[in-house]
Design a protein around this motif. Structure first.
Motif, PDB file in Angstrom:
ATOM      1  N   UNK A   1       0.869  -1.176   0.000  1.00 34.79           N
ATOM      2  CA  UNK A   1       0.000   0.000   0.000  1.00 34.79           C
ATOM      3  C   UNK A   1       0.904   1.223   0.000  1.00 34.79           C
ATOM      4  N   UNK A   2       0.405   2.375  -0.414  1.00 30.86           N
ATOM      5  CA  UNK A   2       1.262   3.564  -0.557  1.00 30.86           C
ATOM      6  C   UNK A   2       1.962   3.991   0.728  1.00 30.86           C
ATOM      7  N   UNK A   3       1.348   3.724   1.889  1.00 33.06           N
ATOM      8  CA  UNK A   3       1.920   4.200   3.151  1.00 33.06           C
ATOM      9  C   UNK A   3       2.458   3.067   4.016  1.00 33.06           C
ATOM     10  N   UNK A   4       2.517   1.859   3.485  1.00 27.11           N
ATOM     11  CA  UNK A   4       2.927   0.697   4.282  1.00 27.11           C
ATOM     12  C   UNK A   4       4.417   0.741   4.619  1.00 27.11           C
ATOM     13  N   UNK A   5       4.746   0.532   5.884  1.00 27.42           N
ATOM     14  CA  UNK A   5       6.126   0.413   6.336  1.00 27.42           C
ATOM     15  C   UNK A   5       6.378  -0.962   6.950  1.00 27.42           C
ATOM     16  N   UNK A   6       5.313  -1.550   7.516  1.00 24.76           N
ATOM     17  CA  UNK A   6       5.375  -2.910   8.058  1.00 24.76           C
ATOM     18  C   UNK A   6       4.129  -3.666   7.645  1.00 24.76           C
ATOM     19  N   UNK A   7       4.228  -4.981   7.620  1.00 27.66           N
ATOM     20  CA  UNK A   7       3.067  -5.805   7.294  1.00 27.66           C
ATOM     21  C   UNK A   7       3.014  -7.025   8.192  1.00 27.66           C
ATOM     22  N   UNK A   8       1.811  -7.499   8.444  1.00 30.49           N
ATOM     23  CA  UNK A   8       1.608  -8.704   9.255  1.00 30.49           C
ATOM     24  C   UNK A   8       1.185  -9.855   8.353  1.00 30.49           C
TER      25      UNK A   8
ATOM     26  N   UNK B   1       6.380 -16.393  10.470  1.00 28.95           N
ATOM     27  CA  UNK B   1       5.151 -17.198  10.553  1.00 28.95           C
ATOM     28  C   UNK B   1       3.901 -16.335  10.558  1.00 28.95           C
ATOM     29  N   UNK B   2       2.761 -16.963  10.432  1.00 29.88           N
ATOM     30  CA  UNK B   2       1.480 -16.259  10.456  1.00 29.88           C
ATOM     31  C   UNK B   2       1.301 -15.530  11.788  1.00 29.88           C
ATOM     32  N   UNK B   3       0.821 -14.290  11.684  1.00 32.55           N
ATOM     33  CA  UNK B   3       0.602 -13.481  12.886  1.00 32.55           C
ATOM     34  C   UNK B   3       1.774 -12.592  13.251  1.00 32.55           C
ATOM     35  N   UNK B   4       2.933 -12.816  12.606  1.00 35.56           N
ATOM     36  CA  UNK B   4       4.116 -12.008  12.904  1.00 35.56           C
ATOM     37  C   UNK B   4       4.265 -10.872  11.887  1.00 35.56           C
ATOM     38  N   UNK B   5       5.023  -9.825  12.282  1.00 34.92           N
ATOM     39  CA  UNK B   5       5.221  -8.655  11.431  1.00 34.92           C
ATOM     40  C   UNK B   5       6.594  -8.663  10.790  1.00 34.92           C
ATOM     41  N   UNK B   6       6.691  -7.956   9.672  1.00 34.94           N
ATOM     42  CA  UNK B   6       7.972  -7.748   9.002  1.00 34.94           C
ATOM     43  C   UNK B   6       7.960  -6.364   8.367  1.00 34.94           C
TER      44      UNK B   6
ATOM     45  N   UNK C   1       1.156   0.096  19.698  1.00 33.21           N
ATOM     46  CA  UNK C   1       0.555   0.908  18.642  1.00 33.21           C
ATOM     47  C   UNK C   1       0.616   0.133  17.330  1.00 33.21           C
ATOM     48  N   UNK C   2      -0.547  -0.151  16.761  1.00 32.01           N
ATOM     49  CA  UNK C   2      -0.581  -0.894  15.501  1.00 32.01           C
ATOM     50  C   UNK C   2      -0.074  -0.015  14.372  1.00 32.01           C
ATOM     51  N   UNK C   3       0.364  -0.655  13.277  1.00 27.91           N
ATOM     52  CA  UNK C   3       0.842   0.106  12.125  1.00 27.91           C
ATOM     53  C   UNK C   3      -0.265   1.009  11.588  1.00 27.91           C
ATOM     54  N   UNK C   4      -1.480   0.479  11.576  1.00 27.47           N
ATOM     55  CA  UNK C   4      -2.610   1.256  11.064  1.00 27.47           C
ATOM     56  C   UNK C   4      -2.848   2.502  11.920  1.00 27.47           C
TER      57      UNK C   4
END
Length: 413
Positions: free
Chosen positions: A11-18, A62-67, A195-198
């Protein structure tokens, strides 16, 4: 040759993803275009598609983890390849990050424990000294030793002016409590919520909007009697009901067509009045807010708008919106009427220059022809960017919108 599969910006503003789900499993082959995994970005859940063929040799996240964007999330290559060197690189990186994280966490815990210890000590002392509740709170926030303050209240009680007049030279040089933590009753346990990324992105974008765009606000009350009657008539003839938001979106779009400056943006040293009318509707999610957009609203009928809006809201609630479905609106509506809110002010959603805040429809007494009558009234507040929109321009738009909402027949003119 085996390679690392890196997290990309989905996404345009994404810095991390789960990683929500790994669609492909370890040792499973894939081709270009196959979905490897589902990733929750700062706004929605996206599919991560393969850009080349290969075999998923090892899942690192793994599933549920962030990168973070650019971090390895898996290793792919040919079946049976030696990936030990790539794994060792990843293990060393993880260890380094864990040490850094543990150090930060220990520091945070110590700070909170020190604050609680100070609060407990303060409460113990204040129980033995005559001091007003307000003076006690001020002293705690300013880290003042109340045993050194002489009270001037009745019976030698320490009051507000005693604490505020206490010499700042005697105040402890330690960091003041209000810089660390909002005052919390010691009988309750602290609750620390990451604090979530969102939530972080929402905060950054709205802070930028609020402090970059000089906001001003105009509020009007609207008699919704006619539009409610019109909606009732239409809904009685349809199998599916048309929401009030759909009526509002359509009428607002028609009004924006006549007032193009409200439907505009500031780009460098130019004001751009959009030729399209793309209206976003703020939708609450469990961990934030998202604004699905109905495009070219002024060119669509009310049934088409309703169907699109319903589909977009459903996708928003399930984190399935694509970036093009929630970015670059030309105008935004935020409706908190269903929560019982009478009126509020909203922060402009970039790149737009205005946002309309809608309150609840409420039956109240009004004066009409010198008589007091009960009517269903709704308050709406327009937030505008003063760099782009003048007060008079916004006022004329609001006046026109009010007249059209009160007399929906004007929408066809």
């Amino acid at each position: 040759m085996a390679e690392k599969l890196l997290m990309i910006a989905l996404s345009p503003t994404m810095e991390k993803g789960t990683i929500v789900k790994w669609v492909k499993k370890e040792n499973e082959s894939f081709t270009e275009g196959d979905v490897l995994c589902e990733v929750e970005t700062d706004k929605t859940t996206m599919e991560y598609e393969a850009t080349e063929e290969g075999t998923l040799l090892k899942i690192l996240v793994p599933e549920g983890e962030k990168a973070a964007v650019g971090d390895p999330i898996a290793i792919f290559g040919e079946p049976g390849e030696d990936i030990s060197s790539l794994l060792n690189e990843n293990i060393e990186k993880v260890k380094s990050e864990e040490i850094k994280s543990e150090t930060t966490e220990r520091k945070t815990v110590r700070e909170i424990e020190n604050i609680k210890a100070k609060e407990a000590k303060f409460e113990s002392i204040s129980d033995r000294i005559k001091i007003s509740p307000l003076a006690k709170k001020i002293a705690l926030m300013k880290n003042i030793d109340i045993t050194r303050i002489k009270g001037t209240g009745p019976g030698g009680r320490i009051i507000k002016r005693d604490v505020e007049g206490y010499s700042t030279a005697t105040v402890s040089q330690a960091t003041m409590l209000q810089d660390k933590l909002i005052y919390v009753e010691t009988s309750d346990e602290d609750r620390i919520i990451p604090l979530s990324d969102k939530r972080r992105i929402i905060g950054e974008r709205l802070s930028q909007s609020k402090y970059t765009s000089p906001h001003f606000y105009l509020t009007l009350s609207v008699n919704m009697e006619n539009i409610m009657e019109n909606r009732k008539t239409i809904n009685n003839r349809l199998n599916e009901k048309i929401s009030m938001n759909t009526f509002l979106i359509k009428i607002i779009a028609n009004t924006l067509r006549k007032h193009r400056r409200i439907n505009s943006t500031l780009l460098n040293d130019k004001i751009i009045e959009f030729g399209r009318i793309d209206i976003a509707l703020a939708v609450a999610q469990e961990n934030g807010l998202i604004t699905p957009i109905v495009r070219n609203v002024d060119k669509k009928g009310i049934l088409q708008i309703e169907n699109e809006l319903r589909e977009l809201i459903e996708k928003a609630k399930n984190n399935k919106l694509e970036p093009e479905e929630y970015t670059n609106a030309t105008f935004t509506i935020s409706n908190l009427g269903s929560f019982g809110v009478d009126e509020f002010t909203a922060i402009i959603n970039p790149p737009a220059s205005a946002i309309l805040a809608i309150g609840m429809i409420k039956k109240i007494p009004i004066v009409e022809n010198d008589e007091i009558i009960i009517k269903p009234m709704m308050k709406m507040t327009l937030s505008s960017d003063h760099r782009v929109i003048d007060g008079a321009v916004a006022a004329i738009f609001m006046k026109d919108l009010k007249e059209t909402l009160e007399n929906p027949i004007l929408a066809i003119l």
